[in-house]
Design an enzyme around this catalytic site. Structure first.
Site, PDB file in Angstrom:
ATOM      1  N   SER A  91       0.829  -1.199   0.000  1.00 29.13           N
ATOM      2  CA  SER A  91       0.000   0.000   0.000  1.00 29.13           C
ATOM      3  C   SER A  91       0.873   1.262   0.000  1.00 29.13           C
ATOM      4  CB  SER A  91      -0.947  -0.038   1.203  1.00 29.13           C
ATOM      5  OG  SER A  91      -1.983   0.909   1.073  1.00 29.13           O
ATOM      6  N   ASP A 121      -9.845  -4.081  -5.891  1.00 27.93           N
ATOM      7  CA  ASP A 121      -9.149  -3.326  -4.856  1.00 27.93           C
ATOM      8  C   ASP A 121      -9.717  -1.910  -4.833  1.00 27.93           C
ATOM      9  OD1 ASP A 121      -7.388  -1.910  -3.241  1.00 27.93           O
ATOM     10  OD2 ASP A 121      -5.599  -2.867  -4.028  1.00 27.93           O
ATOM     11  N   HIS A 172      -7.435  -5.407  -0.853  1.00 27.66           N
ATOM     12  CA  HIS A 172      -6.212  -4.602  -0.819  1.00 27.66           C
ATOM     13  C   HIS A 172      -5.087  -5.240  -0.009  1.00 27.66           C
ATOM     14  CE1 HIS A 172      -3.951  -0.932  -1.366  1.00 27.66           C
ATOM     15  NE2 HIS A 172      -3.851  -0.711  -0.059  1.00 27.66           N
TER      16      HIS A 172
END
Length: 261
Positions: free
Chosen positions: A93, A215, A243
Site C-alpha cells: 500500500s 481493490d 487490498h
C-alpha cells in the site's frame, strides 16, 4: 534504531536482505504469513513505521512525517544502520511509494522492489484516475478525525474486501484500532493527499507490481498507470481480491514474489 522501529532481523545473516514495510493502520504482524517463507533463503527484516505496532511513539515528529519523504528517510536509516545492500524491498500500500522514494534517493542500495497495491495518487486529477474525488478524500479524513474507531470498523472490512471471510476484515479493524489514533489521523492525511506521480519516472530499480482484483484503494487502472511509468517493471494481476493479499492470499503472494526474485 532497533527499538525505534521494533526491528525484527532474522533469516540468513549473509543472505540477500528482504525488507518488508507495512501499510497504513498496520504493523509488521501483517507479514506473518509471507515473511517466514523467505527466512531459509534470505535475510528477512521486519519493522514498524513510527506510530505503528511496537514502535517508539516518542520518536514521532510531526514535521518529519508531514510527507512520505520522512518515512522514506526512516527506510534508508534502517538500511544503513543494518548495513544492508542489494536490498529487495517489499512494500504494501502506501509503503510501496515509500520504497520508491527511498530507492530513487539511494538506488545503489536496492536490487528490486516489490510493490503490493501501489498508488502514486489517490485523488482523481484530469485524465488521471486515482479512484477518489477530492471531496471523497476530504469526507473520509473528516470522518477519521471525528470518530477514528468508528471509521476503522466501517472502512477496514471494505479495504480488506473478501466479505465471505469476515475474520479478515475484523483483523484489519483491530489493527487500525490498535494504532495510535492521533498519529494515524496524520498518517492518513499524508497518505491520501500525497502525489508521487512524478517520482515514478525517476526510479531505476526493477520493480514487481502485484495488483489485486476488486481493490477499492488501488484499482487495476492505477496499477496499469504505475506499470506504464516504471521502466522495466513487471505487472502481475493476482487472483486475490481486496487490498491486503498478504493476509487474504499469502500463498499466491509468496509465489508471485518468489517467481520474480
Amino acid at each position: 534504531m532497533t527499538q525505534r522501529h521494533a526491528i525484527h532481523d532474522t533469516g540468513l545473516r549473509d543472505g540477500q536482505p528482504m525488507l518488508f514495510a507495512h501499510g497504513f493502520g498496520c504493523d509488521q504482524n501483517m507479514w506473518r504469513f509471507v515473511a517466514p517463507e523467505f527466512v531459509g533463503t534470505h535475510r528477512v527484516v521486519l519493522f514498524d513505521h513510527v506510530g505503528a505496532g511496537r514502535s517508539d511513539l516518542r520518536a514521532y515528529d510531526e514535521r518529519r512525517y508531514s510527507t512520505l519523504d520522512g518515512y522514506a528517510s526512516d527506510v534508508l536509516e534502517i538500511v544503513h544502520d543494518l548495513e544492508l545492500r542489494d536490498v529487495i524491498f517489499v512494500g504494501h500500500s502506501v509503503s510501496a511509494m515509500i520504497g520508491v522514494l527511498a530507492a530513487v534517493r539511494e538506488p545503489e542500495r536496492f536490487a528490486r522492489l516489490v510493490l503490493i497495491g501501489p498508488s502514486p495518487r489517490y485523488i482523481d486529477d484530469g485524465d488521471y484516475v486515482g479512484g477518489f474525488t477530492k471531496a471523497d478524500i476530504e469526507a473520509m479524513l473528516e470522518s477519521l478525525d471525528s470518530n477514528y474507531l468508528g471509521w476503522s470498523s466501517t472502512m477496514a472490512p471494505v479495504i480488506m474486501g473478501n466479505p465471505d471471510r469476515p475474520e479478515l476484515g475484523q483483523e484489519l479493524t483491530n489493527s487500525f484500532c490498535a494504532t495510535d489514533p492521533e498519529i494515524a489521523r496524520k498518517f492518513a492525511r499524508v497518505t491520501f493527499m500525497s502525489d508521487n506521480r512524478d517520482d515514478l519516472a525517476k526510479l531505476r530499480t526493477p520493480a514487481l507490481i502485484l495488483q489485486c482484483a476488486d481493490d477499492v484503494i488501488a484499482s487495476s487502472v492505477v496499477g496499469d498507470y504505475v506499470h506504464e511509468r516504471l521502466a522495466g517493471s513487471t505487472l502481475v494481476a493476482m487472483n486475490a481480491t481486496g487490498h491486503c493479499p498478504n493476509l487474504s492470499a499469502p500463498a499466491e503472494t509468496v509465489a508471485a514474489i518468489k517467481a520474480y526474485i
